[in-house]
Design a protein around this motif. Structure first.
Motif, PDB file in Angstrom:
ATOM      1  N   GLU A  88       0.818  -1.292  -0.086  1.00 47.73           N
ATOM      2  CA  GLU A  88       0.025  -0.160  -0.138  1.00 47.73           C
ATOM      3  C   GLU A  88       0.851   1.370  -0.025  1.00 47.73           C
ATOM      4  O   GLU A  88       0.602   2.145  -0.856  1.00 47.73           O
ATOM      5  CB  GLU A  88      -0.875  -0.059   1.160  1.00 47.73           C
ATOM      6  CG  GLU A  88      -2.135  -1.022   1.064  1.00 47.73           C
ATOM      7  CD  GLU A  88      -3.153  -0.581   2.293  1.00 47.73           C
ATOM      8  OE1 GLU A  88      -4.295  -0.767   2.204  1.00 47.73           O
ATOM      9  OE2 GLU A  88      -2.412  -0.552   3.326  1.00 47.73           O
ATOM     10  N   GLN A  89       2.033   1.204   0.639  1.00 47.38           N
ATOM     11  CA  GLN A  89       2.811   2.646   0.887  1.00 47.38           C
ATOM     12  C   GLN A  89       3.312   2.652  -0.381  1.00 47.38           C
ATOM     13  O   GLN A  89       3.619   3.794  -0.884  1.00 47.38           O
ATOM     14  CB  GLN A  89       3.762   2.356   1.995  1.00 47.38           C
ATOM     15  CG  GLN A  89       3.248   2.312   3.382  1.00 47.38           C
ATOM     16  CD  GLN A  89       4.269   2.204   4.601  1.00 47.38           C
ATOM     17  OE1 GLN A  89       5.349   2.831   4.355  1.00 47.38           O
ATOM     18  NE2 GLN A  89       4.091   1.353   5.598  1.00 47.38           N
ATOM     19  N   ALA A  90       3.845   1.611  -1.153  1.00 42.16           N
ATOM     20  CA  ALA A  90       4.525   1.883  -2.368  1.00 42.16           C
ATOM     21  C   ALA A  90       3.612   2.382  -3.426  1.00 42.16           C
ATOM     22  O   ALA A  90       3.979   3.258  -4.402  1.00 42.16           O
ATOM     23  CB  ALA A  90       5.136   0.577  -3.020  1.00 42.16           C
ATOM     24  N   LYS A  91       2.354   1.843  -3.540  1.00 42.16           N
ATOM     25  CA  LYS A  91       1.536   2.127  -4.375  1.00 42.16           C
ATOM     26  C   LYS A  91       1.081   3.568  -3.996  1.00 42.16           C
ATOM     27  O   LYS A  91       0.968   4.654  -5.216  1.00 42.16           O
ATOM     28  CB  LYS A  91       0.174   1.386  -4.124  1.00 42.16           C
ATOM     29  CG  LYS A  91      -1.035   1.818  -5.130  1.00 42.16           C
ATOM     30  CD  LYS A  91      -2.058   0.950  -4.668  1.00 42.16           C
ATOM     31  CE  LYS A  91      -3.392   1.462  -5.785  1.00 42.16           C
ATOM     32  NZ  LYS A  91      -4.424   0.689  -5.482  1.00 42.16           N
ATOM     33  N   LEU A  92       1.193   4.212  -2.769  1.00 43.13           N
ATOM     34  CA  LEU A  92       0.625   5.819  -2.468  1.00 43.13           C
ATOM     35  C   LEU A  92       1.905   6.484  -2.952  1.00 43.13           C
ATOM     36  O   LEU A  92       1.680   7.646  -3.565  1.00 43.13           O
ATOM     37  CB  LEU A  92       0.332   5.686  -1.001  1.00 43.13           C
ATOM     38  CG  LEU A  92      -1.006   5.450  -0.711  1.00 43.13           C
ATOM     39  CD1 LEU A  92      -1.331   5.652   0.987  1.00 43.13           C
ATOM     40  CD2 LEU A  92      -2.029   6.359  -1.380  1.00 43.13           C
ATOM     41  N   VAL A  93       3.079   5.991  -2.747  1.00 40.49           N
ATOM     42  CA  VAL A  93       4.233   6.819  -3.091  1.00 40.49           C
ATOM     43  C   VAL A  93       4.251   7.030  -4.479  1.00 40.49           C
ATOM     44  O   VAL A  93       4.673   8.136  -5.008  1.00 40.49           O
ATOM     45  CB  VAL A  93       5.565   6.211  -2.576  1.00 40.49           C
ATOM     46  CG1 VAL A  93       6.784   6.682  -3.273  1.00 40.49           C
ATOM     47  CG2 VAL A  93       5.918   6.206  -1.063  1.00 40.49           C
ATOM     48  N   GLU A  94       4.055   6.093  -5.278  1.00 42.38           N
ATOM     49  CA  GLU A  94       3.997   6.076  -6.751  1.00 42.38           C
ATOM     50  C   GLU A  94       2.911   6.972  -7.227  1.00 42.38           C
ATOM     51  O   GLU A  94       3.163   7.659  -8.235  1.00 42.38           O
ATOM     52  CB  GLU A  94       4.018   4.890  -7.395  1.00 42.38           C
ATOM     53  CG  GLU A  94       4.005   4.882  -8.973  1.00 42.38           C
ATOM     54  CD  GLU A  94       5.353   5.358  -9.342  1.00 42.38           C
ATOM     55  OE1 GLU A  94       5.078   5.873 -10.580  1.00 42.38           O
ATOM     56  OE2 GLU A  94       6.262   5.243  -8.676  1.00 42.38           O
TER      57      GLU A  94
END
Length: 202
Positions: A88-94
């Protein structure tokens, strides 16, 4: 600036699905629970426009709000919420990275900083990243009413002094309170000034 109209338009997780207009956009971002939704509601004078929550990390999408049929406020997901999964964090960062770097309509990014705290590494690193990528931004210190004026200003000065270690020229900054409406006129005047000069090539 008088805000006569403020309405929700669309939420999405894909920058390509953002409104296709020539209107300038002012995006708001900060660590989770920094008071982003409350600030947006205060600026627009619409108490329930942006959904507030006692649970950090509630905003998971890019939210567009039409202001006076002339410009947009964009509520971006907060960063640094540790209880999300790595995926989830990686998706939001992107999502954040793509919007901030590629959205031509975004003319200013307001970075929200909780005025109650000492400088946080995650905020400093995010601001440094904005500088490295030439992103136009301003700093909004929130929750000024939660402590004494003297304590707020001490924390603001400490944060700005920390930035001076890396920056030759500091970005514009505002001290705000969603409760007392402190900083509202200053931010809206700042937006109005940019609106009078900007031309969007969509």
């Amino acid at each position: 600036m008088l805000i006569k109209k403020a309405e929700f338009v669309i939420s999405n997780s894909n920058v390509k699905m953002c409104p296709q207009t020539n209107a300038p956009e002012y995006a708001f971002i900060g660590r989770s629970n920094v008071g982003k939704s409350s600030l947006i509601n205060m600026l627009t004078g619409r108490k329930g426009l942006a959904k507030t929550s006692s649970m950090p990390g509630k905003t998971m999408l890019i939210n567009h709000f039409n202001i006076n049929d002339q410009w947009y406020i964009v509520d971006l997901p907060g960063y640094g919420y540790a209880k999300r999964s790595m995926k989830e964090q990686a998706k939001l960062v992107e999502m954040i990275r793509t919007y901030v770097l590629l959205r031509q309509q975004m003319v200013n990014l307001f970075v929200l900083i909780d005025s109650r705290h000492e400088p946080q590494r995650i905020d400093l690193e995010f601001i440094e990243w904005l500088g490295e990528n030439g992103v136009p931004f301003s700093i909004v210190f929130t929750k000024a009413d939660k402590q004494s004026h003297a304590k707020t200003m001490t924390n603001v000065r400490t944060f700005l002094k920390k930035l001076e270690e890396q920056w030759e020229e500091l970005p514009p900054h505002f001290v705000t309170s969603a409760e007392t409406r402190q900083g509202r006129d200053e931010i809206l005047d700042y937006i109005e000034g940019i609106n009078s000069e900007v031309v969007i090539q969509a």
